[in-house]
Design an enzyme around this catalytic site. Structure first.
Site, PDB file in Angstrom:
ATOM      1  N   LYS A 162      75.945 105.110  46.050  1.00  0.00           N
ATOM      2  CA  LYS A 162      77.088 104.438  46.666  1.00  0.00           C
ATOM      3  C   LYS A 162      77.390 104.928  48.075  1.00  0.00           C
ATOM      4  CE  LYS A 162      79.213 105.616  42.839  1.00  0.00           C
ATOM      5  NZ  LYS A 162      78.132 105.623  41.843  1.00  0.00           N
ATOM      6  N   GLU A 190      73.093  96.425  43.679  1.00  0.00           N
ATOM      7  CA  GLU A 190      73.881  95.907  42.558  1.00  0.00           C
ATOM      8  C   GLU A 190      74.341  97.023  41.634  1.00  0.00           C
ATOM      9  OE1 GLU A 190      76.076  93.832  40.828  1.00  0.00           O
ATOM     10  OE2 GLU A 190      74.671  92.230  41.350  1.00  0.00           O
ATOM     11  N   VAL A 214      77.888  99.356  41.573  1.00  0.00           N
ATOM     12  CA  VAL A 214      79.160  98.978  40.941  1.00  0.00           C
ATOM     13  C   VAL A 214      78.848  98.348  39.591  1.00  0.00           C
ATOM     14  CG1 VAL A 214      81.275  97.613  41.133  1.00  0.00           C
ATOM     15  CG2 VAL A 214      80.179  98.517  43.199  1.00  0.00           C
ATOM     16  N   ALA A 237      76.874  99.481  37.218  1.00  0.00           N
ATOM     17  CA  ALA A 237      75.530  99.785  36.684  1.00  0.00           C
ATOM     18  C   ALA A 237      74.702  98.504  36.585  1.00  0.00           C
ATOM     19  CB  ALA A 237      75.630 100.500  35.345  1.00  0.00           C
ATOM     20  N   GLU A 294      79.831 113.500  35.349  1.00  0.00           N
ATOM     21  CA  GLU A 294      78.968 114.295  36.222  1.00  0.00           C
ATOM     22  C   GLU A 294      78.998 115.742  35.719  1.00  0.00           C
ATOM     23  OE1 GLU A 294      77.094 113.161  38.661  1.00  0.00           O
ATOM     24  OE2 GLU A 294      77.806 111.112  38.378  1.00  0.00           O
ATOM     25  N   ASP A 352      84.760 108.405  43.085  1.00  0.00           N
ATOM     26  CA  ASP A 352      83.669 107.504  42.692  1.00  0.00           C
ATOM     27  C   ASP A 352      84.185 106.066  42.579  1.00  0.00           C
ATOM     28  OD1 ASP A 352      80.867 107.134  41.569  1.00  0.00           O
ATOM     29  OD2 ASP A 352      82.070 106.383  39.905  1.00  0.00           O
ATOM     30  N   LYS A 373      83.284 102.570  44.919  1.00  0.00           N
ATOM     31  CA  LYS A 373      82.955 101.258  44.369  1.00  0.00           C
ATOM     32  C   LYS A 373      83.913 100.193  44.894  1.00  0.00           C
ATOM     33  CE  LYS A 373      81.016 103.162  40.093  1.00  0.00           C
ATOM     34  NZ  LYS A 373      81.145 103.253  38.613  1.00  0.00           N
ATOM     35  N   GLY A 411      75.887 105.188  32.105  1.00  0.00           N
ATOM     36  CA  GLY A 411      74.712 105.595  31.337  1.00  0.00           C
ATOM     37  C   GLY A 411      73.440 105.342  32.126  1.00  0.00           C
TER      38      GLY A 411
END
Length: 831
Positions: free
Chosen positions: A594, A620, A623, A625, A681, A692, A696, A811
């Protein structure tokens, strides 16, 4: 009774020497496919054989030694004769070997006399060299005929000099067809054997002087005797499976062409393809005799059929048969406004080149007549510019011609196919493939027959251009050179998905995602042929090559591969700063990182500007996953919808925390559980800080057209201020001290029949915030499960009820899936 069926075979010097060469030829011509015609009758076969190239070179070397008074030439002659005696002893009975040895001895004495004359005169005429070089064919034909007879197959041999009569011309030897046909008829009346072994390459003049068919003479002789015998087919035996769609040294994925017309073969041959020389095919073309190219070492393979269009009806043929390149080209461009509408300009230009002996390979002229561009052999480029400048000196002096420009170092790339004229979009596919590979075209030419499209490109780009157009017409797999930076959790998951899906992509889409580089923060491994995704990490672990991102990018952007992409699976700011340079070099970038998307706005805009130049930066997975969040937003914007607000649970980690935490357990315990499950994390504060989510949100805001910086986002951090400067372990140990404050917020929300969700919200006016907010239990954000992300788009079209995208948003597997999907989108965009 129907006349006998004829086949003519031509065998050249193959890579197999010695007795095995003759055994292999004998097996082929006496095997079932060729021994009998379809009606069961025995075929009469002509077998044209040429000497091994080493033998011909060896004979000419004898002449060279004798001219130079090298006293080793007699010993070299004896060694050559000895090799043939040795082959004869392996192939033939002792008596037959002895007879062949006596022939060799006689020929050896004749050669010794000729070479002695060369020695004495310190020179050799062309006639002498042709006489000497032809002995290899004589020996090869006699050996093969004797071996066939020894194996029980009636055979005779023909010295082509007895029947094949040629005259000399500037364009090469011309056949005296009438006299040659008469002499061959006389020979066949005397020799009725089913198999006739004929010497290739050699002939004689009308005066009976031995000569040769010059360059490509071996294949030419096969075509000549096919015509003289009225063969139903001429089979040219080589060491490849047939005519290939491109040079396999440049395009390893080149395929064997099942069928092609004479015209297609001639076009490809002219532009350098390893096909029969056009002049070689002339006798077969004149008599409509099909030519088949086959592999001596794999005779069961079908090979390539070259024939007239009527004979090819019903066979599978592509619009573009193949591609070839012609290196060593220079462009000369004559340009000036004084040329417009002036008759005779082209005549003067081509007259000047003709008088200077410069051959023009390609011509390109715009309808405005403002310029004429010609391609000439590079060695003649300087001469061409000089004579054109002299021819137009007056116009140059008066300013009517602005320049005579020479551009060396060029290559002609040609696409050839009879069916291009009847297939719309061929030119579009051709030039689109070049554009997507980043190849600039300097000149274009296409004849009215539309059988050939030629483009002039820089020689440095020629291999990449060839591979790009070859794959563009699905003649081979589309190759995408891939470099992976950051084989962490997401990178490892991506490698596993590539390993599983790569064979399917090759089979169904003919897509080759070729992994050519993998790097972590300290080292890298580079591969020319491609790394197996299953073993890439093993190779990286054993690598001693230190990380050099510049070298990695240069390797991935190989000049022979049309398309290249770097996958950044890190969260590194340092790697993100490389994107601009990579895109400028012609690389594409795919990433879940990001940092670039939410970094300085000026850098973001510079990266997005590369899209107009055909370079893709796909993100893509930054944001949501693997969720289609950015794609959905872009569809709204591009179709004219006005997005008023984006609101969503954008962190899979915090989604899990607030979905699971119901107050029955301390907040700190749920955070520890999320860390243990791998949802956070290594330092959970990276998630709890809200940074984070803020990144996004910035990415989404910019996609909807809101120009904001990360510093413009109002962020509520869930990390207590007192714990922001301690270690990660100390943070987890001290977090329980703040459980009561978090529980109080949860109780207030529950009292209002609401749930807590950590969300990001941005509106079209630029207001953006990240915060822990209450939502009614009936709200779409309330019914989430596990690590679900949910994003709601409120727009002019979706004003009363937002458009919602929901699904797992955290994930390594789903994130890797999003990256993989971007790779496939890139491949699709590249054609």
């Amino acid at each position: 009774m129907s006349p006998p069926s004829f086949l003519v075979h031509k065998f050249g010097g193959t890579s197999v020497a010695g007795a095995d060469r003759y055994r292999n030829v004998a097996r082929i011509v006496t095997g079932a496919p060729y021994r009998r015609a379809p009606d069961g009758s025995l075929r009469t076969q002509g077998i044209v054989v040429s000497a091994m190239s080493k033998v011909t070179d060896g004979l000419l070397d004898l002449v060279s030694r004798a001219k130079q008074r090298d006293e080793t030439y007699p010993a070299a002659l004896e060694a050559l004769l000895a090799r043939h005696r040795e082959v004869a002893s392996e192939l033939l009975s002792p008596a037959d070997a002895e007879r062949f040895a006596s022939i060799l001895a006689r020929d050896g004495r004749d050669l010794a006399d000729v070479l002695r004359g060369v020695w004495l005169g310190r020179g050799a005429s062309e006639l002498t060299e042709e006489l000497v070089s032809g002995y290899g064919e004589l020996w090869s034909a006699q050996l093969l005929a004797a071996h066939l007879v020894a194996e029980g197959h009636p055979a005779s041999w023909l010295d082509a000099r007895e029947v094949l009569v040629v005259t000399s011309h500037e364009s090469g030897p011309r056949i005296d067809w009438a006299l040659s046909e008469k002499r061959l008829g006389d020979f066949r009346r005397r020799h009725a054997a089913e198999l006739t072994v004929i010497t290739g390459f050699i002939a004689s003049t009308r005066e009976g002087v031995p000569t040769t068919l010059k360059r490509n003479g071996s294949d030419f002789s096969g075509s000549i005797f096919g015509a003289l015998l009225g063969a139903e087919e001429i089979v040219i035996w080589t060491d490849v499976d047939g005519v290939l769609s491109a040079d396999p040294r440049r395009v390893p994925e080149a395929v064997v062409l099942e069928a092609m017309s004479y015209d297609e073969a001639c076009e490809l041959a002219y532009f350098g393809a390893k096909v029969l020389h056009p002049r070689t095919m002339e006798p077969a073309i004149a008599r409509d005799i099909p030519i088949r190219i086959k592999n001596t070492f794999a005779p069961e393979r079908p090979g390539s059929l070259i024939a007239s269009p009527t004979r090819l009806e019903g066979l599978a043929r592509r619009a573009v048969a193949g591609f070839s390149t012609f290196d060593g080209i220079a462009l000369v461009n004559l340009e000036g406004s004084g040329m417009i509408g002036v008759p005779g300009v082209a005549e003067r230009l081509f007259g000047a080149l003709r008088n200077a002996g410069v051959s023009v390979v390609l011509i390109s002229q715009g309808s405005s007549e403002h310029s004429i561009c010609v391609a000439v052999p590079e060695r003649h480029g300087g001469i061409a510019r000089e004579v054109i400048s002299r021819a137009f000196a007056a116009e140059i002096g008066e300013g009517l011609v602005q320049r005579v420009e020479l551009v060396p170092g060029q290559t002609i790339l040609a696409a050839v196919g009879d069916r291009m004229a009847h297939t719309p979009g061929v030119a579009a596919t051709f030039f689109s493939a070049l554009a997507k590979a980043g190849v600039s075209v300097r000149a274009i030419a296409q004849g009215s027959s539309e059988r050939n499209i030629s483009a002039v490109v820089d020689r440095a780009d020629s291999t990449r251009a060839l591979r790009a157009v070859h794959a563009g017409f699905v003649l081979s797999d589309r190759v995408l050179s891939v470099g992976l930076v950051g084989p962490g959790l997401v990178g490892k998951a991506l490698l596993a998905q590539l390993a599983e899906q790569a064979p399917v992509l090759r089979e169904t889409l003919r897509l080759d995602l070729r992994l050519r580089a993998v790097a972590d923060s300290k080292r890298m491994v580079l591969s020319e042929t491609g790394l197996s995704p299953e073993r890439a990490l093993i190779a990286l672990d054993s690598s001693t090559t230190p990380l050099d991102l510049d070298a990695l990018a240069a390797h991935v952007r190989a000049p022979h591969l049309p398309h290249a992409v770097i996958v950044d699976a890190t969260a590194s700011e340092e790697v993100a700063t490389r994107y601009e340079g990579w895109l400028s070099q012609g690389l594409h970038v795919v990433t879940p990182n990001k940092r670039a998307g939410a970094g300085p706005l000026v850098r973001y805009r510079a990266l997005r500007a590369h899209e107009a130049r055909g370079r893709s930066w796909l993100y893509e997975a930054t944001v949501g996953a693997g969720l289609p969040v950015i794609a959905t937003l872009r569809d709204l914007v591009r179709t004219g919808d006005r997005v008023a607000k984006i609101e969503g649970v954008l962190s899979g980690t915090l989604s899990y925390v607030f979905n699971v935490w119901d107050g029955t357990r301390p907040f700190s315990e749920v955070v520890r559980e999320a860390k243990a499950r791998g949802y956070t994390e290594p330092d959970p504060r990276d998630d709890l800080s809200g940074m984070d989510v803020a990144r996004k949100l910035v990415i989404l805001a910019r996609e909807m057209g809101v120009a904001i910086e990360l510093s413009d986002v109002e962020i509520e951090s869930l990390v207590p201020e007192a714990l922001r400067g301690v270690s990660a372990s100390a943070f987890l140990d001290a977090l329980p001290e703040h459980d009561d404050a978090m529980k109080s917020r949860l109780e207030r929300a529950s009292a209002e029949a609401s749930v807590l969700r950590y969300v990001g919200v941005v509106s079209a006016d630029g207001r953006a915030k990240v915060a822990l907010l209450p939502y009614p239990r009936s709200h779409a954000f309330a019914g989430l499960a596990a690590t679900d992300n949910v994003i709601a788009f409120t727009s002019a079209r979706y004003a009363s009820q937002p458009l919602v995208v929901r699904g797992p948003g955290a994930g390594p597997e789903v994130t890797a899936g999003g990256v993989f999907a971007d790779l496939l989108r890139l491949a699709s965009a590249l054609g």
